[in-house]
Write a protein that holds these residues in place. Structure first.
Motif, mmCIF file in Angstrom:
data_model
loop_
_atom_site.group_PDB
_atom_site.id
_atom_site.type_symbol
_atom_site.label_atom_id
_atom_site.label_comp_id
_atom_site.label_asym_id
_atom_site.label_seq_id
_atom_site.Cartn_x
_atom_site.Cartn_y
_atom_site.Cartn_z
ATOM 1 N N PHE A 25 7.471 3.080 12.660
ATOM 2 C CA PHE A 25 8.381 3.409 13.901
ATOM 3 C C PHE A 25 9.698 3.996 13.402
ATOM 4 O O PHE A 25 9.976 3.512 12.092
ATOM 5 N N GLU A 26 10.383 4.866 14.269
ATOM 6 C CA GLU A 26 11.635 5.557 13.834
ATOM 7 C C GLU A 26 12.692 4.613 14.277
ATOM 8 O O GLU A 26 13.514 4.814 15.099
ATOM 9 N N ASP A 27 13.050 3.608 13.241
ATOM 10 C CA ASP A 27 14.269 2.725 13.509
ATOM 11 C C ASP A 27 14.268 2.087 12.092
ATOM 12 O O ASP A 27 13.732 2.488 11.191
ATOM 13 N N PHE A 28 15.483 1.571 11.888
ATOM 14 C CA PHE A 28 15.974 0.993 10.630
ATOM 15 C C PHE A 28 14.749 0.456 9.812
ATOM 16 O O PHE A 28 14.394 0.609 8.543
ATOM 17 N N MET A 29 14.313 -0.712 10.444
ATOM 18 C CA MET A 29 13.186 -1.438 9.770
ATOM 19 C C MET A 29 11.754 -0.627 9.697
ATOM 20 O O MET A 29 11.329 -0.860 8.499
ATOM 21 N N GLY A 30 11.484 0.055 10.562
ATOM 22 C CA GLY A 30 10.366 1.015 10.276
ATOM 23 C C GLY A 30 10.565 2.068 9.195
ATOM 24 O O GLY A 30 9.701 2.052 8.368
ATOM 25 N N ASN A 31 11.626 2.444 8.921
ATOM 26 C CA ASN A 31 12.119 3.464 7.981
ATOM 27 C C ASN A 31 11.999 2.431 6.769
ATOM 28 O O ASN A 31 11.623 3.042 5.648
ATOM 29 N N CYS A 32 12.681 1.444 6.684
ATOM 30 C CA CYS A 32 12.700 0.689 5.477
ATOM 31 C C CYS A 32 11.263 0.221 5.059
ATOM 32 O O CYS A 32 11.107 0.504 3.720
ATOM 33 N N CYS A 33 10.558 -0.083 5.728
ATOM 34 C CA CYS A 33 9.389 -0.659 5.500
ATOM 35 C C CYS A 33 8.337 0.777 5.044
ATOM 36 O O CYS A 33 7.592 0.640 4.009
ATOM 37 N N LYS A 34 8.530 1.867 5.652
ATOM 38 C CA LYS A 34 7.897 2.939 5.150
ATOM 39 C C LYS A 34 8.222 3.495 3.432
ATOM 40 O O LYS A 34 7.354 3.634 2.661
ATOM 41 N N GLN A 35 9.358 3.265 3.542
ATOM 42 C CA GLN A 35 9.917 3.658 1.962
ATOM 43 C C GLN A 35 9.413 2.679 1.099
ATOM 44 O O GLN A 35 8.916 3.090 -0.075
ATOM 45 N N TRP A 36 9.502 1.355 1.475
ATOM 46 C CA TRP A 36 9.211 0.263 0.692
ATOM 47 C C TRP A 36 7.728 0.430 0.496
ATOM 48 O O TRP A 36 7.159 0.353 -0.878
ATOM 49 N N GLU A 37 6.762 0.916 1.424
ATOM 50 C CA GLU A 37 5.436 1.076 1.113
ATOM 51 C C GLU A 37 5.022 2.253 0.227
ATOM 52 O O GLU A 37 4.098 2.291 -0.478
ATOM 53 N N ASN A 38 5.973 3.386 0.522
ATOM 54 C CA ASN A 38 5.579 4.428 -0.198
ATOM 55 C C ASN A 38 5.929 4.139 -1.658
ATOM 56 O O ASN A 38 4.997 4.845 -2.727
ATOM 57 N N SER A 39 6.915 3.513 -2.046
ATOM 58 C CA SER A 39 7.043 3.221 -3.546
ATOM 59 C C SER A 39 6.187 2.237 -3.926
ATOM 60 O O SER A 39 5.673 2.444 -5.220
ATOM 61 N N ILE A 40 5.468 1.249 -3.236
ATOM 62 C CA ILE A 40 4.471 0.510 -3.515
ATOM 63 C C ILE A 40 3.040 1.260 -3.949
ATOM 64 O O ILE A 40 2.243 1.089 -4.773
ATOM 65 N N ASP A 41 2.666 2.316 -2.904
ATOM 66 C CA ASP A 41 1.645 2.953 -3.257
ATOM 67 C C ASP A 41 1.589 3.932 -4.462
ATOM 68 O O ASP A 41 0.445 4.072 -4.847
ATOM 69 N N LYS A 42 2.718 4.075 -5.266
ATOM 70 C CA LYS A 42 2.706 4.854 -6.376
ATOM 71 C C LYS A 42 1.862 3.898 -7.449
ATOM 72 O O LYS A 42 1.315 4.472 -8.519
ATOM 73 N N PHE A 43 1.773 2.790 -7.185
ATOM 74 C CA PHE A 43 0.753 1.925 -8.037
ATOM 75 C C PHE A 43 -0.470 2.124 -7.889
ATOM 76 O O PHE A 43 -1.357 1.764 -8.772
#
Ligand SMILES: NC(=O)c1ccc[n+]([C@@H]2O[C@H](COP(=O)([O-])OP(=O)(O)OC[C@H]3O[C@@H](n4cnc5c(N)ncnc54)[C@H](OP(=O)(O)O)[C@@H]3O)[C@@H](O)[C@H]2O)c1
Length: 298
Positions: free
Chosen positions: A134-152
């Motif tokens: 979702f486009e709000d602070f927590m939505g964006n935070c989790c999206k960036q968090w998960e994108n960084s995890i996906d690199k693994f």
């Protein structure tokens, strides 16, 4: 098997560490603070300075990434919001770059995320892992968090566990609500109709434990119980446990907005989250809120 846990001094990390040690699995922690508790060896890191003690990786087969600045610990100033995001994304990147550089063989990277990815919304829709952030602070935070995890994914098996509120007797959201109710000053927040996806601490630990051990598990899982419960229902059920009638009127939304600013969204809004995918992998012990509260307070 040897498990490196980041944020291992926290609520989930401490409980998971105990379970791993009890099952004779070697555990080490990566922490910002050498005097961090728990009966395991601590290694230091500092994401702000891009520093990590490389010795932490010696013999490690699995990494559990839980570190991150507390979401509801302090007011959401711009600086705090940056810390919430960076303490998750930059820690993940720091580990990824070190592990890639050292060519370390890791067979599982198990990371926390949050149902906050579905945003602070008022809705009757049941959200699944296929729904977008979702486009709000927590939505964006989790999206960036998960994108960084996906690199693994290019170097290891990856499991992302989108946690609901973890219910524990002594830490987190539950004791705060329970203390208010016990002291007869608890009441639902806002209109009380917002959902609060939750999971009992024992189930949360078991999900992480299984994700570490079972090499067949990978991907993203909503890590929540089956019970869709609103804030009002939760408050009343806690009242039943302590034999307290909830007599005060709901806390008005404007008061919470005044007290907590933007962060009030996370308590005034909330959605239903499906655990169907998770239950395809693991049975949960506490599916109903009554069962979880009875276990916690008996
Ligand atoms: N508890 C919940 O209800 C819940 C719900 C959804 C998602 N989650 C997520 O699941 C993860 C684990 O939850 P938890 O409840 O165990 O968290 P917690 O008790 O707050 O512990 C998180 C750990 O992260 C480390 N940490 C704190 N601030 C940091 C910072 N600024 N930079 C780097 N590291 C920092 C600390 O470990 P050191 O002091 O040892 O460094 C801390 O013990 C967290 O990422 C959390 O957001 C939790």
């Amino acid at each position: 098997m040897k498990v490196l846990i980041t944020g291992g001094s926290g609520l989930l990390g401490s409980a998971l560490t105990k379970k791993l040690l009890k099952n004779s699995i070697d555990v080490v922690h990566l922490t910002r603070n050498k005097s961090s508790k728990n009966d395991v060896k601590n290694y230091l890191w500092n994401w702000e300075k891009n520093k990590i003690d490389e010795n932490c990786f010696v013999g490690v087969t699995h990494i559990v990434h839980l570190a991150g600045a507390g979401i509801a610990e302090k007011a959401w100033t711009q600086k705090r919001k940056e810390e919430i995001v960076k303490s998750r994304v930059l820690t993940t990147r720091l580990m990824h770059s070190k592990i890639t550089q050292l060519k370390l063989p890791i067979s599982g990277f198990i990371a926390a995320s949050a149902v906050g990815i579905y945003g602070a919304q008022i809705s009757e829709k049941v959200f699944t892992e296929k729904d977008k952030a979702f486009e709000d602070f927590m939505g964006n935070c989790c999206k960036q968090w998960e994108n960084s995890i996906d690199k693994f994914e290019s170097i290891s098996r990856v499991v992302k566990l989108r946690l609901g509120v973890i219910l524990d007797k002594n830490h987190g959201a539950l004791p705060r609500i329970a203390n208010m109710v016990k002291n007869r000053i608890g009441s639902p927040l806002g209109n009380g109709q917002q959902y609060m996806p939750w999971i009992h601490i024992e189930d949360a630990v078991n999900v992480f434990y299984k994700s570490i051990l079972d090499e067949e598990i990978s991907g993203t899982f909503n890590t929540v119980s089956s019970d869709y419960i609103t804030n009002s229902e939760l408050t009343n059920k806690i009242g039943n446990v302590f034999n307290r009638k909830i007599w005060l009127p709901n806390v008005p939304s404007f008061v919470l907005k005044f007290l907590y600013g933007e962060m009030s969204e996370t308590i005034l809004k909330g959605v239903k989250v499906s655990n169907k995918k998770l239950k395809g992998e693991i049975n949960l012990k506490y599916e109903k809120i009554e069962d979880a509260l009875t276990e916690i307070y008996s």
